[in-house]
Design a protein around this motif. Structure first.
Motif, PDB file in Angstrom:
ATOM      1  N   ALA A  77       0.837  -1.201   0.000  1.00 24.45           N
ATOM      2  CA  ALA A  77       0.000   0.000   0.000  1.00 24.45           C
ATOM      3  C   ALA A  77       0.871   1.250   0.000  1.00 24.45           C
ATOM      4  N   ARG A  78       2.027   1.153   0.620  1.00 21.49           N
ATOM      5  CA  ARG A  78       2.946   2.300   0.641  1.00 21.49           C
ATOM      6  C   ARG A  78       3.449   2.609  -0.764  1.00 21.49           C
ATOM      7  N   CYS A  79       3.706   1.594  -1.564  1.00 23.59           N
ATOM      8  CA  CYS A  79       4.130   1.810  -2.953  1.00 23.59           C
ATOM      9  C   CYS A  79       3.032   2.540  -3.729  1.00 23.59           C
ATOM     10  N   VAL A  80       1.800   2.101  -3.562  1.00 20.54           N
ATOM     11  CA  VAL A  80       0.667   2.740  -4.234  1.00 20.54           C
ATOM     12  C   VAL A  80       0.570   4.195  -3.782  1.00 20.54           C
ATOM     13  N   HIS A  81       0.774   4.437  -2.508  1.00 18.38           N
ATOM     14  CA  HIS A  81       0.724   5.798  -1.967  1.00 18.38           C
ATOM     15  C   HIS A  81       1.778   6.689  -2.633  1.00 18.38           C
ATOM     16  N   TYR A  82       2.993   6.181  -2.816  1.00 23.31           N
ATOM     17  CA  TYR A  82       4.048   6.967  -3.446  1.00 23.31           C
ATOM     18  C   TYR A  82       3.695   7.304  -4.896  1.00 23.31           C
ATOM     19  N   VAL A  83       3.103   6.354  -5.597  1.00 21.27           N
ATOM     20  CA  VAL A  83       2.693   6.612  -6.989  1.00 21.27           C
ATOM     21  C   VAL A  83       1.586   7.666  -6.999  1.00 21.27           C
ATOM     22  N   ARG A  84       0.658   7.555  -6.089  1.00 24.16           N
ATOM     23  CA  ARG A  84      -0.440   8.528  -5.985  1.00 24.16           C
ATOM     24  C   ARG A  84       0.113   9.927  -5.686  1.00 24.16           C
ATOM     25  N   GLU A  85       1.068  10.021  -4.769  1.00 25.89           N
ATOM     26  CA  GLU A  85       1.683  11.311  -4.444  1.00 25.89           C
ATOM     27  C   GLU A  85       2.380  11.915  -5.664  1.00 25.89           C
ATOM     28  N   PHE A  86       3.088  11.078  -6.399  1.00 22.39           N
ATOM     29  CA  PHE A  86       3.767  11.569  -7.606  1.00 22.39           C
ATOM     30  C   PHE A  86       2.745  12.192  -8.546  1.00 22.39           C
ATOM     31  N   ARG A  87       1.677  11.482  -8.784  1.00 19.48           N
ATOM     32  CA  ARG A  87       0.631  11.953  -9.704  1.00 19.48           C
ATOM     33  C   ARG A  87       0.046  13.281  -9.235  1.00 19.48           C
ATOM     34  N   GLN A  88      -0.162  13.404  -7.948  1.00 17.69           N
ATOM     35  CA  GLN A  88      -0.743  14.627  -7.405  1.00 17.69           C
ATOM     36  C   GLN A  88       0.192  15.827  -7.516  1.00 17.69           C
ATOM     37  N   ARG A  89       1.484  15.567  -7.583  1.00 17.22           N
ATOM     38  CA  ARG A  89       2.450  16.663  -7.678  1.00 17.22           C
ATOM     39  C   ARG A  89       2.603  17.209  -9.100  1.00 17.22           C
ATOM     40  N   VAL A  90       2.072  16.489 -10.067  1.00 20.86           N
ATOM     41  CA  VAL A  90       2.147  16.954 -11.452  1.00 20.86           C
ATOM     42  C   VAL A  90       1.095  18.045 -11.635  1.00 20.86           C
ATOM     43  N   SER A  91       1.558  19.236 -11.944  1.00 18.76           N
ATOM     44  CA  SER A  91       0.646  20.377 -12.087  1.00 18.76           C
ATOM     45  C   SER A  91      -0.200  20.243 -13.351  1.00 18.76           C
ATOM     46  N   PRO A  92      -1.311  20.940 -13.389  1.00 20.45           N
ATOM     47  CA  PRO A  92      -2.146  20.912 -14.599  1.00 20.45           C
ATOM     48  C   PRO A  92      -1.372  21.325 -15.855  1.00 20.45           C
ATOM     49  N   GLU A  93      -0.460  22.274 -15.728  1.00 22.82           N
ATOM     50  CA  GLU A  93       0.344  22.692 -16.873  1.00 22.82           C
ATOM     51  C   GLU A  93       1.249  21.556 -17.360  1.00 22.82           C
ATOM     52  N   MET A  94       1.822  20.828 -16.416  1.00 20.22           N
ATOM     53  CA  MET A  94       2.705  19.714 -16.769  1.00 20.22           C
ATOM     54  C   MET A  94       1.935  18.590 -17.439  1.00 20.22           C
ATOM     55  N   ARG A  95       0.685  18.399 -17.046  1.00 19.61           N
ATOM     56  CA  ARG A  95      -0.124  17.323 -17.631  1.00 19.61           C
ATOM     57  C   ARG A  95      -0.315  17.494 -19.131  1.00 19.61           C
ATOM     58  N   GLY A  96      -0.222  18.724 -19.594  1.00 19.79           N
ATOM     59  CA  GLY A  96      -0.365  18.987 -21.023  1.00 19.79           C
ATOM     60  C   GLY A  96       0.911  18.783 -21.818  1.00 19.79           C
ATOM     61  N   ALA A  97       2.035  18.592 -21.133  1.00 18.07           N
ATOM     62  CA  ALA A  97       3.324  18.427 -21.818  1.00 18.07           C
ATOM     63  C   ALA A  97       3.377  17.089 -22.550  1.00 18.07           C
ATOM     64  N   VAL A  98       4.014  17.094 -23.692  1.00  9.40           N
ATOM     65  CA  VAL A  98       4.166  15.876 -24.493  1.00  9.40           C
ATOM     66  C   VAL A  98       4.823  14.778 -23.663  1.00  9.40           C
ATOM     67  N   GLU A  99       5.837  15.144 -22.885  1.00  9.31           N
ATOM     68  CA  GLU A  99       6.556  14.151 -22.084  1.00  9.31           C
ATOM     69  C   GLU A  99       5.618  13.446 -21.108  1.00  9.31           C
ATOM     70  N   PHE A 100       4.720  14.216 -20.501  1.00  6.62           N
ATOM     71  CA  PHE A 100       3.803  13.603 -19.540  1.00  6.62           C
ATOM     72  C   PHE A 100       2.758  12.747 -20.246  1.00  6.62           C
TER      73      PHE A 100
END
Length: 120
Positions: A77-100
């Motif tokens: 569950a801790r691994c899932v939590h870390y992945v969830r935290e990563f996703r939450q740190r991606v800003s809306p602007e970053m979500r539009g980037a080709v890399e993301f």
């Protein structure tokens, strides 16, 4: 040992919002021996978050993909939590980037990403 201490210091810098130091320490906290995948997963996710926090979306996504690969054999569950935290740190602007967007297509194939129930 030195590697585990570097990982803990990386976590501390991440939690303090000191991304540059977290990325620097994260690089020295990965065993890379195939025997410590869980520890390597956490250290790699901290490093990926550090790059995201610095606005380096390409590098952060590249490192996060490595972590997701490490996490394929992990059940935590801790691994899932870390992945969830990563996703939450991606800003809306970053979500539009080709890399993301490219990363998202690949991330959807990994078990830990799927367990987060994250869709964009």
């Amino acid at each position: 040992d030195e590697v585990e201490l570097a990982a803990e210091i990386g976590h501390c810098f991440r939690d303090l919002g000191r991304s540059a130091e977290a990325a620097e320490r994260g690089a020295g906290s990965i065993f890379g021996d195939g025997l410590n995948n869980r520890s390597d997963f956490f250290a790699t996710m901290v490093q990926a978050e550090a790059y995201i926090n610095q606005g380096e979306i390409g590098r952060g996504c590249e490192i996060a993909k490595s972590a997701l690969q490490l996490g394929e054999g992990l059940k935590s569950a801790r691994c899932v939590h870390y992945v969830r935290e990563f996703r939450q740190r991606v800003s809306p602007e970053m979500r539009g980037a080709v890399e993301f967007r490219t990363f998202m297509e690949e991330a959807r194939t990994y078990r830990l990403w799927q367990q987060c129930g994250l869709t964009l």
